[in-house]
Design a protein around this motif. Sequence first.
Motif, PDB file in Angstrom:
ATOM      1  N   GLU A  75       0.806  -1.222   0.000  1.00  0.00           N
ATOM      2  CA  GLU A  75       0.000   0.000   0.000  1.00  0.00           C
ATOM      3  C   GLU A  75       0.842   1.277   0.000  1.00  0.00           C
ATOM      4  OE1 GLU A  75       0.264  -1.338   4.342  1.00  0.00           O
ATOM      5  OE2 GLU A  75       0.051  -2.303   2.390  1.00  0.00           O
ATOM      6  N   HIS A  76       2.147   1.159   0.144  1.00  0.00           N
ATOM      7  CA  HIS A  76       3.007   2.351   0.153  1.00  0.00           C
ATOM      8  C   HIS A  76       3.434   2.808  -1.234  1.00  0.00           C
ATOM      9  CE1 HIS A  76       4.170   1.573   4.605  1.00  0.00           C
ATOM     10  NE2 HIS A  76       2.979   2.086   4.461  1.00  0.00           N
ATOM     11  N   PHE A  77       3.156   2.011  -2.262  1.00  0.00           N
ATOM     12  CA  PHE A  77       3.439   2.451  -3.623  1.00  0.00           C
ATOM     13  C   PHE A  77       2.389   3.464  -4.060  1.00  0.00           C
ATOM     14  CE2 PHE A  77       5.500  -1.746  -3.641  1.00  0.00           C
ATOM     15  CZ  PHE A  77       6.748  -1.395  -4.123  1.00  0.00           C
ATOM     16  N   ASN A  78       2.831   4.531  -4.726  1.00  0.00           N
ATOM     17  CA  ASN A  78       1.947   5.537  -5.311  1.00  0.00           C
ATOM     18  C   ASN A  78       0.950   6.100  -4.302  1.00  0.00           C
ATOM     19  OD1 ASN A  78       3.313   4.437  -7.469  1.00  0.00           O
ATOM     20  ND2 ASN A  78       1.541   4.139  -8.751  1.00  0.00           N
ATOM     21  N   SER A  79       1.365   6.253  -3.045  1.00  0.00           N
ATOM     22  CA  SER A  79       0.434   6.678  -1.997  1.00  0.00           C
ATOM     23  C   SER A  79       0.501   8.161  -1.671  1.00  0.00           C
ATOM     24  CB  SER A  79       0.668   5.864  -0.723  1.00  0.00           C
ATOM     25  OG  SER A  79       1.969   6.097  -0.233  1.00  0.00           O
ATOM     26  N   GLY A  80       1.282   8.926  -2.412  1.00  0.00           N
ATOM     27  CA  GLY A  80       1.388  10.362  -2.170  1.00  0.00           C
ATOM     28  C   GLY A  80       2.670  10.713  -1.453  1.00  0.00           C
ATOM     29  N   ASN A  81       3.037  11.988  -1.507  1.00  0.00           N
ATOM     30  CA  ASN A  81       4.270  12.492  -0.892  1.00  0.00           C
ATOM     31  C   ASN A  81       5.500  11.733  -1.364  1.00  0.00           C
ATOM     32  OD1 ASN A  81       2.894  14.430   0.676  1.00  0.00           O
ATOM     33  ND2 ASN A  81       2.391  12.847   2.162  1.00  0.00           N
ATOM     34  N   ALA A  82       5.488  11.284  -2.598  1.00  0.00           N
ATOM     35  CA  ALA A  82       6.598  10.490  -3.122  1.00  0.00           C
ATOM     36  C   ALA A  82       7.816  11.360  -3.404  1.00  0.00           C
ATOM     37  CB  ALA A  82       6.173   9.775  -4.396  1.00  0.00           C
ATOM     38  N   ASP A  83       8.994  10.804  -3.114  1.00  0.00           N
ATOM     39  CA  ASP A  83      10.239  11.493  -3.452  1.00  0.00           C
ATOM     40  C   ASP A  83      11.142  10.592  -4.293  1.00  0.00           C
ATOM     41  OD1 ASP A  83      11.015   9.691  -1.503  1.00  0.00           O
ATOM     42  OD2 ASP A  83      11.754  11.194  -0.109  1.00  0.00           O
ATOM     43  N   PHE A  84      10.595   9.452  -4.736  1.00  0.00           N
ATOM     44  CA  PHE A  84      11.353   8.516  -5.556  1.00  0.00           C
ATOM     45  C   PHE A  84      10.402   7.814  -6.521  1.00  0.00           C
ATOM     46  CE2 PHE A  84      13.070   4.089  -5.987  1.00  0.00           C
ATOM     47  CZ  PHE A  84      14.101   4.413  -6.850  1.00  0.00           C
ATOM     48  N   GLU A  85      10.829   7.698  -7.763  1.00  0.00           N
ATOM     49  CA  GLU A  85      10.027   7.063  -8.799  1.00  0.00           C
ATOM     50  C   GLU A  85      10.896   6.116  -9.617  1.00  0.00           C
ATOM     51  OE1 GLU A  85       8.289   9.237 -12.476  1.00  0.00           O
ATOM     52  OE2 GLU A  85       6.827   9.494 -10.856  1.00  0.00           O
ATOM     53  N   PHE A  86      10.331   4.976 -10.001  1.00  0.00           N
ATOM     54  CA  PHE A  86      11.056   4.026 -10.830  1.00  0.00           C
ATOM     55  C   PHE A  86      10.069   3.298 -11.732  1.00  0.00           C
ATOM     56  CE2 PHE A  86       9.711   1.646  -7.176  1.00  0.00           C
ATOM     57  CZ  PHE A  86       9.376   0.398  -7.665  1.00  0.00           C
ATOM     58  N   ARG A  87      10.598   2.645 -12.751  1.00  0.00           N
ATOM     59  CA  ARG A  87       9.785   1.869 -13.678  1.00  0.00           C
ATOM     60  C   ARG A  87       9.853   0.398 -13.275  1.00  0.00           C
ATOM     61  NH1 ARG A  87       6.302   3.627 -16.984  1.00  0.00           N
ATOM     62  NH2 ARG A  87       6.784   2.035 -18.491  1.00  0.00           N
ATOM     63  N   GLY A  88       8.728  -0.289 -13.391  1.00  0.00           N
ATOM     64  CA  GLY A  88       8.659  -1.715 -13.136  1.00  0.00           C
ATOM     65  C   GLY A  88       7.951  -2.404 -14.286  1.00  0.00           C
ATOM     66  N   GLN A  89       8.314  -3.638 -14.538  1.00  0.00           N
ATOM     67  CA  GLN A  89       7.690  -4.420 -15.607  1.00  0.00           C
ATOM     68  C   GLN A  89       6.414  -5.060 -15.054  1.00  0.00           C
ATOM     69  OE1 GLN A  89       8.637  -4.744 -18.915  1.00  0.00           O
ATOM     70  NE2 GLN A  89       6.680  -5.798 -19.104  1.00  0.00           N
ATOM     71  N   VAL A  90       5.255  -4.522 -15.441  1.00  0.00           N
ATOM     72  CA  VAL A  90       3.973  -5.019 -14.945  1.00  0.00           C
ATOM     73  C   VAL A  90       3.602  -6.307 -15.677  1.00  0.00           C
ATOM     74  CG1 VAL A  90       1.513  -4.518 -14.646  1.00  0.00           C
ATOM     75  CG2 VAL A  90       3.196  -2.691 -14.368  1.00  0.00           C
ATOM     76  N   SER A  91       3.287  -7.343 -14.899  1.00  0.00           N
ATOM     77  CA  SER A  91       2.895  -8.616 -15.495  1.00  0.00           C
ATOM     78  C   SER A  91       1.389  -8.849 -15.406  1.00  0.00           C
ATOM     79  CB  SER A  91       3.638  -9.767 -14.822  1.00  0.00           C
ATOM     80  OG  SER A  91       3.384  -9.777 -13.435  1.00  0.00           O
ATOM     81  N   LEU A  92       0.729  -8.220 -14.421  1.00  0.00           N
ATOM     82  CA  LEU A  92      -0.695  -8.435 -14.216  1.00  0.00           C
ATOM     83  C   LEU A  92      -1.257  -7.312 -13.363  1.00  0.00           C
ATOM     84  CD1 LEU A  92      -3.174 -10.472 -14.342  1.00  0.00           C
ATOM     85  CD2 LEU A  92      -2.312 -11.381 -12.179  1.00  0.00           C
TER      86      LEU A  92
END
Length: 131
Positions: free
Chosen positions: A63-80
């Motif tokens: 639940e901490h991904f994309n939850s606001g107040n972010a200071d770091f971003e990265f790309r991930g390979q989405v499978s589903l």
Amino acid sequence: DEIYNNPANVFTGGFIGSPPMNFIKCPIDKNILNINGSTLVLNENQAEKLEGRKEIILGVRPEHFNSGNADFEFRGQVSLSEMLGNSKTAYFTANDTPCCALLSADAEINGTFSLNSNSILFFDLETGIRI
């Protein structure tokens, strides 16, 4: 709450909570972590805790991904991705590790994930104990 938010080790972090905490092996170069080619500069307190280490395990609750107040971003390979009514679950890969993110129902799943560096935990690569 304490056990969920601050597990003492990888076993506890993976056992408490559903889906379980994500554990991502990350190389460190001085005070810089690398996830899928994106770099996170650690704050002074984090860098001090990890001084002398070459690799650690990064712990992130779904639940901490994309939850606001972010200071770091990265790309991930989405499978589903799954729509679960009031939320979405995205399954992706970070540093060759399968991960899971719990997102809001209206979130766009485009392979970009963000974190607030204060919500991540660090674990020793050899012992699994929280640093």
